[in-house]
Scaffold this motif. Structure first.
Motif, PDB file in Angstrom:
ATOM      1  N   LEU A  30       0.831  -1.193   0.000  1.00  0.00           N
ATOM      2  CA  LEU A  30       0.000   0.000   0.000  1.00  0.00           C
ATOM      3  C   LEU A  30       0.870   1.249   0.000  1.00  0.00           C
ATOM      4  O   LEU A  30       1.946   1.269   0.607  1.00  0.00           O
ATOM      5  N   GLN A  34      -2.581   5.313   1.592  1.00  0.00           N
ATOM      6  CA  GLN A  34      -3.548   4.231   1.721  1.00  0.00           C
ATOM      7  C   GLN A  34      -3.434   3.578   3.090  1.00  0.00           C
ATOM      8  O   GLN A  34      -4.441   3.315   3.754  1.00  0.00           O
ATOM      9  N   LEU A  35      -2.220   3.317   3.514  1.00  0.00           N
ATOM     10  CA  LEU A  35      -1.988   2.720   4.825  1.00  0.00           C
ATOM     11  C   LEU A  35      -2.505   3.639   5.934  1.00  0.00           C
ATOM     12  O   LEU A  35      -3.142   3.189   6.882  1.00  0.00           O
ATOM     13  N   LEU A  59     -10.382   2.310  -0.031  1.00  0.00           N
ATOM     14  CA  LEU A  59      -9.283   2.549  -0.968  1.00  0.00           C
ATOM     15  C   LEU A  59      -9.686   2.328  -2.423  1.00  0.00           C
ATOM     16  O   LEU A  59      -8.857   2.413  -3.315  1.00  0.00           O
ATOM     17  N   ILE A  66      -6.665  -5.815  -1.849  1.00  0.00           N
ATOM     18  CA  ILE A  66      -6.252  -5.287  -0.550  1.00  0.00           C
ATOM     19  C   ILE A  66      -5.692  -6.400   0.336  1.00  0.00           C
ATOM     20  O   ILE A  66      -4.760  -6.185   1.101  1.00  0.00           O
ATOM     21  N   ALA A  69      -2.201  -6.852  -0.780  1.00  0.00           N
ATOM     22  CA  ALA A  69      -1.407  -5.699  -0.370  1.00  0.00           C
ATOM     23  C   ALA A  69      -1.050  -5.770   1.116  1.00  0.00           C
ATOM     24  O   ALA A  69       0.073  -5.447   1.501  1.00  0.00           O
ATOM     25  N   GLN A  73       2.577  -5.979   2.714  1.00  0.00           N
ATOM     26  CA  GLN A  73       2.950  -4.985   3.704  1.00  0.00           C
ATOM     27  C   GLN A  73       3.618  -5.652   4.905  1.00  0.00           C
ATOM     28  O   GLN A  73       4.572  -5.128   5.456  1.00  0.00           O
TER      29      GLN A  73
END
Length: 75
Positions: A30, A34-35, A59, A66, A69, A73
């Motif tokens: 992300l 976004q985070l 988002l 997501i 992602a 992350q």
């Protein structure tokens, strides 16, 4: 299916709140904004049930996108 979703949201929350705020590499992570948006939402709604579909909608991403992602992350 609901237990899987609950576990996924719990795992995501623990990784998001522990993640550094650096620039993500080009591997599906992300973006910092976004985070931050997801983190802010989770902090505001912490005692409530947080669904993956809701985070994806914040988002404008699909649930599968997501989910990948968040996994990237955490790595």
């Amino acid at each position: 299916m609901q237990l899987y979703g609950d576990g996924l949201v719990a795992a995501i929350a623990s990784q998001v709140f522990a993640a550094p705020q650096g620039i993500p590499e080009r591997c599906g992570k992300l973006a910092p904004w976004q985070l931050r948006r997801v983190t802010d939402y989770m902090e505001c709604h912490f005692p409530d049930r947080i669904e993956l579909v809701t985070l994806a909608a914040l988002l404008n991403l699909s649930q599968s996108h997501i989910s990948r992602a968040f996994k990237a992350q955490a790595a």
